[in-house]
Motif scaffolding. Structure first.
Motif, PDB file in Angstrom:
ATOM      1  N   PHE A  68      16.602  -8.024 -12.122  1.00 22.08           N
ATOM      2  CA  PHE A  68      15.340  -7.678 -11.472  1.00 22.08           C
ATOM      3  C   PHE A  68      14.163  -7.949 -12.397  1.00 22.08           C
ATOM      4  O   PHE A  68      13.172  -8.552 -12.010  1.00 22.08           O
ATOM      5  N   HIS A  69      14.284  -7.496 -13.618  1.00 23.53           N
ATOM      6  CA  HIS A  69      13.136  -7.590 -14.517  1.00 23.53           C
ATOM      7  C   HIS A  69      12.940  -8.994 -15.089  1.00 23.53           C
ATOM      8  O   HIS A  69      11.887  -9.290 -15.628  1.00 23.53           O
ATOM      9  N   GLN A  70      13.962  -9.819 -14.931  1.00 24.07           N
ATOM     10  CA  GLN A  70      13.858 -11.163 -15.467  1.00 24.07           C
ATOM     11  C   GLN A  70      12.979 -12.036 -14.568  1.00 24.07           C
ATOM     12  O   GLN A  70      12.355 -12.983 -15.030  1.00 24.07           O
ATOM     13  N   VAL A  71      12.940 -11.693 -13.271  1.00 20.30           N
ATOM     14  CA  VAL A  71      12.141 -12.479 -12.329  1.00 20.30           C
ATOM     15  C   VAL A  71      10.658 -12.314 -12.664  1.00 20.30           C
ATOM     16  O   VAL A  71      10.161 -11.201 -12.710  1.00 20.30           O
ATOM     17  N   PRO A  72       9.956 -13.412 -12.890  1.00 16.96           N
ATOM     18  CA  PRO A  72       8.544 -13.283 -13.242  1.00 16.96           C
ATOM     19  C   PRO A  72       7.697 -13.006 -12.001  1.00 16.96           C
ATOM     20  O   PRO A  72       8.134 -13.205 -10.870  1.00 16.96           O
ATOM     21  N   GLY A  73       6.518 -12.500 -12.229  1.00 20.93           N
ATOM     22  CA  GLY A  73       5.553 -12.337 -11.145  1.00 20.93           C
ATOM     23  C   GLY A  73       5.718 -11.067 -10.332  1.00 20.93           C
ATOM     24  O   GLY A  73       5.137 -10.940  -9.264  1.00 20.93           O
ATOM     25  N   ARG A  74       6.487 -10.149 -10.839  1.00 24.35           N
ATOM     26  CA  ARG A  74       6.561  -8.876 -10.128  1.00 24.35           C
ATOM     27  C   ARG A  74       5.450  -7.960 -10.631  1.00 24.35           C
ATOM     28  O   ARG A  74       5.132  -7.954 -11.822  1.00 24.35           O
ATOM     29  N   SER A  81       8.796   1.269  -9.277  1.00 21.75           N
ATOM     30  CA  SER A  81       9.546   1.887  -8.179  1.00 21.75           C
ATOM     31  C   SER A  81      11.009   1.452  -8.244  1.00 21.75           C
ATOM     32  O   SER A  81      11.905   2.223  -7.901  1.00 21.75           O
ATOM     33  N   TYR A  82      11.242   0.225  -8.731  1.00 21.03           N
ATOM     34  CA  TYR A  82      12.638  -0.196  -8.906  1.00 21.03           C
ATOM     35  C   TYR A  82      13.312   0.683  -9.951  1.00 21.03           C
ATOM     36  O   TYR A  82      14.425   1.173  -9.744  1.00 21.03           O
ATOM     37  N   ASP A  83      12.638   0.874 -11.069  1.00 25.08           N
ATOM     38  CA  ASP A  83      13.187   1.702 -12.146  1.00 25.08           C
ATOM     39  C   ASP A  83      13.509   3.101 -11.648  1.00 25.08           C
ATOM     40  O   ASP A  83      14.544   3.674 -11.970  1.00 25.08           O
ATOM     41  N   GLU A  84      12.575   3.615 -10.877  1.00 22.70           N
ATOM     42  CA  GLU A  84      12.770   4.974 -10.377  1.00 22.70           C
ATOM     43  C   GLU A  84      14.027   5.070  -9.530  1.00 22.70           C
ATOM     44  O   GLU A  84      14.816   6.001  -9.667  1.00 22.70           O
ATOM     45  N   LYS A  85      14.202   4.084  -8.666  1.00 27.66           N
ATOM     46  CA  LYS A  85      15.391   4.088  -7.814  1.00 27.66           C
ATOM     47  C   LYS A  85      16.642   3.839  -8.647  1.00 27.66           C
ATOM     48  O   LYS A  85      17.690   4.394  -8.374  1.00 27.66           O
ATOM     49  N   PHE A  86      16.465   3.013  -9.641  1.00 25.65           N
ATOM     50  CA  PHE A  86      17.609   2.606 -10.450  1.00 25.65           C
ATOM     51  C   PHE A  86      18.267   3.796 -11.143  1.00 25.65           C
ATOM     52  O   PHE A  86      19.491   3.845 -11.270  1.00 25.65           O
ATOM     53  N   VAL A  87      17.477   4.740 -11.610  1.00 25.86           N
ATOM     54  CA  VAL A  87      18.063   5.879 -12.333  1.00 25.86           C
ATOM     55  C   VAL A  87      18.420   7.040 -11.419  1.00 25.86           C
ATOM     56  O   VAL A  87      18.808   8.094 -11.862  1.00 25.86           O
ATOM     57  N   ARG A  88      18.301   6.803 -10.121  1.00 27.38           N
ATOM     58  CA  ARG A  88      18.682   7.872  -9.206  1.00 27.38           C
ATOM     59  C   ARG A  88      20.189   7.840  -8.975  1.00 27.38           C
ATOM     60  O   ARG A  88      20.672   7.565  -7.879  1.00 27.38           O
ATOM     61  N   ILE A  89      20.936   8.078 -10.016  1.00 27.92           N
ATOM     62  CA  ILE A  89      22.394   8.124  -9.910  1.00 27.92           C
ATOM     63  C   ILE A  89      22.861   9.446 -10.502  1.00 27.92           C
ATOM     64  O   ILE A  89      22.059  10.163 -11.103  1.00 27.92           O
ATOM     65  N   LYS A 107      16.643  -1.777 -25.233  1.00 29.99           N
ATOM     66  CA  LYS A 107      15.718  -0.663 -25.447  1.00 29.99           C
ATOM     67  C   LYS A 107      15.006  -0.170 -24.177  1.00 29.99           C
ATOM     68  O   LYS A 107      14.939   1.040 -23.944  1.00 29.99           O
ATOM     69  N   PRO A 108      14.475  -1.058 -23.345  1.00 27.63           N
ATOM     70  CA  PRO A 108      13.741  -0.552 -22.171  1.00 27.63           C
ATOM     71  C   PRO A 108      14.613   0.300 -21.263  1.00 27.63           C
ATOM     72  O   PRO A 108      14.164   1.324 -20.752  1.00 27.63           O
ATOM     73  N   LEU A 109      15.862  -0.130 -21.107  1.00 23.17           N
ATOM     74  CA  LEU A 109      16.757   0.637 -20.246  1.00 23.17           C
ATOM     75  C   LEU A 109      17.129   1.970 -20.892  1.00 23.17           C
ATOM     76  O   LEU A 109      17.234   2.988 -20.214  1.00 23.17           O
ATOM     77  N   VAL A 110      17.308   1.969 -22.197  1.00 20.07           N
ATOM     78  CA  VAL A 110      17.605   3.221 -22.896  1.00 20.07           C
ATOM     79  C   VAL A 110      16.457   4.198 -22.693  1.00 20.07           C
ATOM     80  O   VAL A 110      16.656   5.384 -22.396  1.00 20.07           O
ATOM     81  N   ASP A 111      15.236   3.695 -22.830  1.00 23.26           N
ATOM     82  CA  ASP A 111      14.075   4.553 -22.608  1.00 23.26           C
ATOM     83  C   ASP A 111      14.058   5.116 -21.198  1.00 23.26           C
ATOM     84  O   ASP A 111      13.846   6.313 -20.988  1.00 23.26           O
ATOM     85  N   LEU A 112      14.308   4.230 -20.264  1.00 18.32           N
ATOM     86  CA  LEU A 112      14.275   4.625 -18.857  1.00 18.32           C
ATOM     87  C   LEU A 112      15.296   5.718 -18.566  1.00 18.32           C
ATOM     88  O   LEU A 112      14.964   6.768 -17.995  1.00 18.32           O
ATOM     89  N   THR A 113      16.536   5.495 -18.995  1.00 23.18           N
ATOM     90  CA  THR A 113      17.580   6.474 -18.702  1.00 23.18           C
ATOM     91  C   THR A 113      17.377   7.757 -19.495  1.00 23.18           C
ATOM     92  O   THR A 113      17.648   8.838 -18.992  1.00 23.18           O
TER      93      THR A 113
END
Lengths: 181, 415
Positions: A68-74, A81-89, A107-113
């Motif tokens: 998801f994050h690799q796609v440019p132009g988001r 909102s993707y991140d928010e949904k992503f950690v809803r587990i 690192k970004p994912l570690v921060d997020l989780t």
């Protein structure tokens, strides 16, 4: 060019090997290092061995995140909102995901989780936290253990105690049997 | 000489079996007894031992926490049971043992799965904790051993300190030192020298609480007010535990006040005074709460309370209706404190007053400086008072008079 998309081979903790788009896998610094420095992952035979913490399920989650994050132009809003949904587990998987992401140095994912975990912990009592994380209460248990006195009665003391005086008759052979069983 | 069964009772194996950490040892002893002594002991004791064996098997599934040791000791146990017991009993024991082993394995397996997934490495824990506020951080530290170590990470507490008191080189840290007479010796410590940040935060707990653990101006707020003297944990704990601390002096003034004629000053702005004092109480309860947190006794009880109000209720319950009047003592001047310091402390309290649900009627307490100040309908007038008080202080310092005289003098001047 699209047909030539390079792939990289990854081996997860259960010894299964997967083929992943290189540009996505390169998001993880650990994998990136392996590829650039050691030239690993170019074929099935020299697949990159991922750390123990990365199970196949976690790997696919992590790759989803990278994809998801690799796609440019988001827009930032989209990403958020993707991140928010992503950690809803559930918490257990969140923990797994955190340590997997950490082992891949993502690192970004570690921060997020970690943030998500902190939100779970926040404002809760120790008991509630223990329930959520299925953690044993070894703080109070330790106090108990400290009180434990070491039992230094030897085996034949014990036996002679039970048998009265004739316990002394026990020969060395019996004791040896104990030792070997 | 005692009989074997009496001696067996003395061993207390059955009691040991029930204790988690004694279980493996007790099992081992029991298995030795079974194998070596079972045939030589009287029938009555044999049946007792057999009962205990079955008991041990039944307990087995619960003892998953000591998995490894139990497994080791039970290998021998199983065999010795089979060797020693007569057939009929053996069958019973073996089935029991099998049941126990099955459920034991199932449970330990379940626990292993749980453990493996939830154990987070220390550095991740620290990272997670870095997103927590102070209250949650303390709470997380009480969860379990590994979390405790992570939550005590020095860097985390340094961050907490910075959030609460602002950062920057100008930051000076006052460190209360508890002397023999619980007197505060104030020392200023350069923050580069501070190594234990948790203690630093603890040392400043009074200030922390007064702002309800949330500093309004995160980076400049409190640290600008320089000489705030926190009440030591000692004093607060003494308060809570030692009923006799200020009763004698306060009860006198109490009866004086309630029975005797109300002076002009007392009558003035009564309601407001009451309100303020209520609020101040609440603040003080806050202080009690935080310092008790530091003392970690009664922590669990108090921790659950969300508001200071609840904290007070809990505390009151815990200490069996503590004397309300005693709280005022906290606000009275410390023996060695100067008026300026005291005023900055007071002002902080008064300024932070917010409308508060005043549920219970307050018994008027001890006449002290607080009372005099609070009766003044206007906090702006405090400056005036402060001036006159300071003048008095100078006089008093030279005269070296005791507090009662001081109070009287002050009262006279105010009226």
């Amino acid at each position: 060019m699209k047909m030539m998309k390079p792939y990289v081979w990854l081996q997860t903790s259960d010894d299964s090997i997967q083929q992943v788009e290189q540009e996505i896998a390169m998001f993880c610094p650990l994998i990136c290092q392996e590829i650039i420095q050691k030239g690993m992952g170019s074929s099935k035979n020299c697949a990159i061995c991922l750390p123990q913490q990365v199970s196949p399920a976690m790997l696919s989650l992590i790759l989803d995140y990278c994809r998801f994050h690799q796609v440019p132009g988001r827009s930032n809003k989209e990403r958020k909102s993707y991140d928010e949904k992503f950690v809803r587990i559930d918490t257990e998987r969140l923990c797994e995901l955190t340590s997997a992401a950490d082992s891949l140095q993502l690192k970004p994912l570690v921060d997020l989780t970690s943030r998500a975990l902190a939100r779970i912990i926040e404002g809760k009592t120790p008991e509630e936290i223990r329930d959520i994380f299925h953690l044993p209460d070894d703080l109070t248990e330790n106090v108990e253990v400290e009180e434990e006195h070491v039992d230094d009665r030897s085996v034949d003391d014990l036996l002679s105690f039970i048998n009265g005086n004739d316990g002394g008759k026990l020969n060395i052979l019996t004791i040896l049997i104990f030792v070997f069983t | 000489m005692t009989s074997p069964s009496e001696r067996y009772q003395k061993l207390g194996l059955r009691e040991s079996l029930q204790k988690c950490y004694r279980y493996p040892i007790a099992c081992k002893e029991l298995s030795f007894i079974l194998r070596e002594a079972f045939h030589q002991i009287p029938k009555s004791l044999q049946s007792i031992i057999f009962e205990d064996t079955l008991f041990a098997f039944r307990l087995l599934p619960e003892k998953v926490k000591v998995v490894v040791r139990v497994d080791a000791s039970l290998c021998g146990y199983d065999r010795s049971v089979e060797a020693a017991l007569p057939n009929r009993k053996k069958n019973v024991a073996v089935t029991e043992f099998k049941h126990a082993m099955v459920s034991h394995k199932r449970r330990s397996k379940a626990q292993l799965v749980e453990k493996a997934s939830v154990q987070l490495p220390q550095d991740i824990l620290v990272h997670v904790f870095s997103f927590l506020d102070m209250k949650s951080l303390v709470s997380a530290g009480l969860v379990c051993w590994s979390w405790n170590i992570a939550a005590n990470d020095n860097h985390l507490w340094q961050m907490q300190y910075v959030v609460l008191f602002g950062s920057g080189a100008k930051l000076k840290h006052t460190k209360p030192v508890e002397g023999k007479n619980y007197r505060l010796l104030q020392g200023t410590v350069d923050n580069r020298l501070i190594t234990n940040w948790k203690d630093s935060v603890k040392g400043a707990y009074t200030v922390v609480w007064l702002n309800n653990a949330k500093c309004p101006n995160v980076h400049s707020g409190i640290s600008e007010i320089q000489d705030i003297k926190p009440v030591t944990a000692f004093q607060v704990v003494e308060y809570l535990l030692d009923d006799s601390l200020s009763i004698t002096s306060s009860s006198d003034s109490d009866s004086d006040y309630e029975g005797g004629p109300v002076s002009k000053l007392w009558a003035y702005g009564k309601f407001r005074k009451k309100r303020r004092r209520d609020n101040q109480e609440k603040r003080l309860q806050g202080t009690l709460f935080t310092s008790t947190m530091c003392e970690s006794c009664h922590f669990e009880k108090i921790f659950k309370a969300e508001k200071t109000n609840d904290v007070w209720d809990t505390l009151q319950r815990a200490y069996g209706g503590a004397e309300k009047t005693r709280k005022y003592e906290l606000l009275s001047m410390l023996d060695q404190e100067f008026v300026a310091n005291y005023f900055s402390r007071l002002q902080l309290l008064v300024n932070s007053i917010r409308p508060w649900r005043s549920g219970d009627s307050t018994k008027y307490g001890r006449e002290s400086l607080v009372d005099i100040i609070l009766q003044s309908k206007d906090t702006a007038k405090m400056k005036e008072f402060q001036g006159s008080f300071e003048a008095h202080e100078l006089k008093l310092l030279s005269r070296n008079s005791d507090r009662v005289i001081e109070e009287q003098a002050l009262q006279a001047e105010v009226s």
